[in-house]
Design an enzyme around this catalytic site. Structure first.
Site, PDB file in Angstrom:
ATOM      1  N   ASP A  54       0.682  -1.115  -0.029  1.00  0.00           N
ATOM      2  CA  ASP A  54       0.151   0.096  -0.042  1.00  0.00           C
ATOM      3  C   ASP A  54       0.856   1.331   0.013  1.00  0.00           C
ATOM      4  O   ASP A  54       0.773   2.232   0.722  1.00  0.00           O
ATOM      5  CB  ASP A  54      -0.963   0.086   1.096  1.00  0.00           C
ATOM      6  CG  ASP A  54      -1.777  -1.128   1.167  1.00  0.00           C
ATOM      7  OD1 ASP A  54      -1.707  -1.690   2.407  1.00  0.00           O
ATOM      8  OD2 ASP A  54      -2.410  -1.716   0.250  1.00  0.00           O
ATOM      9  N   GLU A 228     -11.330   0.623  -4.319  1.00  0.00           N
ATOM     10  CA  GLU A 228     -10.561   1.167  -3.157  1.00  0.00           C
ATOM     11  C   GLU A 228      -9.341   1.860  -3.489  1.00  0.00           C
ATOM     12  O   GLU A 228      -9.140   2.094  -4.476  1.00  0.00           O
ATOM     13  CB  GLU A 228     -10.287   0.131  -2.166  1.00  0.00           C
ATOM     14  CG  GLU A 228      -9.553  -0.993  -2.753  1.00  0.00           C
ATOM     15  CD  GLU A 228      -9.522  -2.397  -2.017  1.00  0.00           C
ATOM     16  OE1 GLU A 228     -10.128  -2.440  -0.869  1.00  0.00           O
ATOM     17  OE2 GLU A 228      -9.003  -3.184  -2.452  1.00  0.00           O
TER      18      GLU A 228
HETATM   19  C1  6LW Z   1      -5.940  -1.908   1.915  1.00  0.00           C
HETATM   20  C2  6LW Z   1      -6.843  -1.845   0.657  1.00  0.00           C
HETATM   21  C3  6LW Z   1      -6.441  -3.223   0.157  1.00  0.00           C
HETATM   22  O1  6LW Z   1      -6.356  -0.912   2.675  1.00  0.00           O
HETATM   23  O2  6LW Z   1      -6.244  -4.041   1.261  1.00  0.00           O
HETATM   24  O3  6LW Z   1      -6.946  -4.766  -1.370  1.00  0.00           O
HETATM   25  C4  6LW Z   1      -5.939  -3.338   2.381  1.00  0.00           C
HETATM   26  N1  6LW Z   1      -6.649  -3.733  -1.055  1.00  0.00           N
HETATM   27  O4  6LW Z   1      -6.513  -1.073  -0.348  1.00  0.00           O
HETATM   28  C5  6LW Z   1      -4.866  -3.681   3.241  1.00  0.00           C
HETATM   29  O5  6LW Z   1      -3.841  -3.793   2.467  1.00  0.00           O
END
Ligand code: 6LW
Length: 565
Positions: A54, A228
């Site tokens: 991330d 996201e």
């Molecule tokens: C993160 C989100 C994700 O907050 O997993 O799948 C979470 N993507 O963007 C943890 O890395």
């Protein structure tokens, strides 16, 4: 039987027994990093190898800052500095005080999810916003100087629900928070939406209504699972919104939208996804998967780059190194950004001008040997605690690391006496030397190779059937099996024991050496051991494996059964 188990399981001496470690060495040796390249004008991907998921990046003048998520590890949110986007120097961690980060009792892949770092030129302040899942949830901290190592205590954001917040500072001085949330009506599994809310930088609170930016209307997948990790940029007068979708696994991708107003409406770009590896053939060299969670950055010369997370499986979808940080240039086609055209693989070697070779921290990518002699005034940057440390159970002085054998187990949601560093390679070797005299079968000290409390290895010195022995315990899905017991000769009981964990992709070997045993040569207690239990594919979650030093005086869960390997 019960009484002896209870006695054995919880035997705690008045003063804790102590394990004294002389050094810790880690050597990584991945084939893909043996490729020839010119460090003066090329770099290797990942730019930060190992569990550094991330990524988020910002710039002030010629200075770039990069942060990563850290989940159940303390300190939280590692931060780096660079002048060329390739050579990075650790600045420590943004969340380095217990008052900033209480991880007590959290499962290992909870805690700190995706962070985002942003520089606000209107008040010359850096913001880091993130989510402490199952903790205080969304909050931000700020500082005038990321090099100071001092960020504010958390400013809580109760109105920001769910995860992946980031900030955008518009030309008009207004500040915005964009993040993922649940829609009012779930129309399909993993249905999420991206929403926007204004932030008052004077009063340090959100203001105004929540504005929906992205709903189900995305067209590049039948159903945009897990939209996201959003970020907003203003480029040539237009607002660009990028976001991850598909989930942080093999379907992961990055998508882009544009609008004339920060509040939208946002329209999907003509080319989407702008980055994915999901359409590539399974068999490919230097395979990289799970690309997504991108953040753009413009350098001082006006060129655009993207940092993103991706994985390096050693077989199928198995990787123990977690999600790592990669860098690629951004191309602009008719005003729209693209990172990798469809079906192009992430390259290991990338060309880049204006590199400052040799000015970065040398243990972030490529093959290397890292060694800690425990002779520095402070704990080395690489060492992490599982959850927020409770009590002073470690001491570094005079070239030794002393760790108390606490009545805490690595198999629980406690703060065990474990210091771990990231596994950064598919092929690595970790060695240490320790002095420890276990008084009973509950006391154990040595090494751990750790994914989380239910998937890990403990390789240590303890007492078995009255004899000081070296044991190897393998835990998968919470079931611990003792796969090796090697009694030590009497005269070895109180002399330094050297220990070694060697991992080659999905298998590992575990060895020890002591002065009078087998002439002081390495004695392998187990080889060809399946270590895929530490892969994300098997263990789940969002972290990569770490390897380090461990001591305990309790044998929770119940004494492991000895099984034939
Ligand atoms: C993160 C989100 C994700 O907050 O997993 O799948 C979470 N993507 O963007 C943890 O890395």
């Amino acid at each position: 039987m019960v009484a002896s188990l209870v006695t054995a399981a919880t035997a705690v001496s008045a003063a804790p027994n102590r394990a004294v470690f002389d050094h810790f060495e880690y050597t990584g040796n991945d084939a893909r990093f043996t490729v020839a390249f010119d460090p003066a004008k090329q770099y290797l991907n990942p730019i930060v190898a190992g569990f550094w998921p991330d990524p988020s990046i910002c710039r002030k003048g010629d200075d770039f800052y990069l942060v990563n998520s850290s989940f159940g590890y303390f300190p939280g949110v590692p931060i780096f500095h660079s002048r060329d986007l390739v050579n990075w120097t650790p600045l420590g961690h943004v969340l380095n005080r217990p008052s900033q980060l209480d991880l007590t009792g959290l499962r290992h892949s909870r805690g700190i999810y995706a962070p985002a770092i942003e520089y606000n030129p209107h008040n010359d302040t850096f913001y880091m916003i993130t989510t402490s899942t199952d903790g205080v949830w969304n909050f931000l901290v700020k500082t005038k100087d990321p090099h100071s190592g001092v960020w504010s205590d958390p400013i809580l954001l109760p109105e920001v629900f769910d995860i992946d917040p980031s900030m955008f500072f518009d030309d008009d001085g207004r500040a915005w928070i964009v993040h993922r949330t649940d829609p009012p009506l779930l129309r399909f599994p993993n249905h999420k939406q991206i929403v926007l809310r204004e932030y008052d930088t004077e009063r340090d609170c959100t203001i105004g209504p929540q504005i929906v930016l992205v709903e189900e209307s995305l067209s590049w997948l039948p159903r945009p699972q897990y939209i996201e990790g959003p970020h907003i940029y203003k480029i040539n007068g237009r607002y660009h919104l990028i976001a991850a979708e598909g989930g942080t696994w093999e379907q992961h991708a990055e998508v882009a939208l544009t609008a004339d107003n920060v509040r939208g409406p946002y329209k999907s770009n003509p080319v989407n996804p702008i980055l994915t590896q999901r359409d590539l053939p399974e068999a490919r060299p230097d395979k990289v998967t799970t690309t997504g969670h991108l953040d753009f950055i413009q350098d001082a010369r006006g060129e655009w780059w993207g940092v993103f997370l991706a994985c390096r499986p050693y077989e199928g979808d198995f990787y123990n190194t977690g999600r790592e940080t990669f860098l690629l240039p951004v191309e602009w086609k008719d005003g729209y950004p693209v990172v990798l055209e469809k079906e192009r693989a992430v390259p290991t070697v990338v060309n880049k001008n204006e590199l400052y070779p040799g000015t970065g921290y040398p243990y972030l990518t490529g093959n290397f040997t890292w060694r800690d002699e425990f002779d520095a005034p402070r704990l080395d940057y690489e060492w992490m605690f599982i959850r927020t440390p409770r009590g002073e159970w470690w001491r570094q002085s005079g070239g030794k690391m002393t760790i108390d054998a606490l009545p805490r187990s690595i198999y629980t949601l406690d703060n065990p006496a474990y210091l771990g560093r990231r596994q950064q390679h598919q092929v690595f070797e970790a060695t240490t030397s320790l002095e420890f005299s276990p008084a009973n079968s509950a006391q154990l000290a040595g090494m751990a190779y750790f994914q989380n409390e239910r998937f890990c290895f403990v390789f240590g010195k303890t007492v078995v059937d009255g004899k000081v022995s070296v044991v190897l315990d393998r835990t998968e899905n919470g079931v611990t099996k003792r796969i090796a017991v090697v009694p030590l000769p009497e005269r070895e009981a109180d002399v330094p024991l050297r220990m070694r964990i060697s991992v080659d992709k999905g298998t590992g070997s575990f060895s020890f050496a002591c002065p009078h045993h087998a002439g002081g040569t390495w004695h392998t207690v187990a080889e060809g051991v399946d270590v895929k239990n530490l892969s994300t594919h098997t263990a789940g979650g969002f972290v990569g494996a770490t390897v380090g030093m461990y001591a305990t005086c309790t044998s929770i869960p119940p004494l492991p059964e000895i099984v034939e390997r």
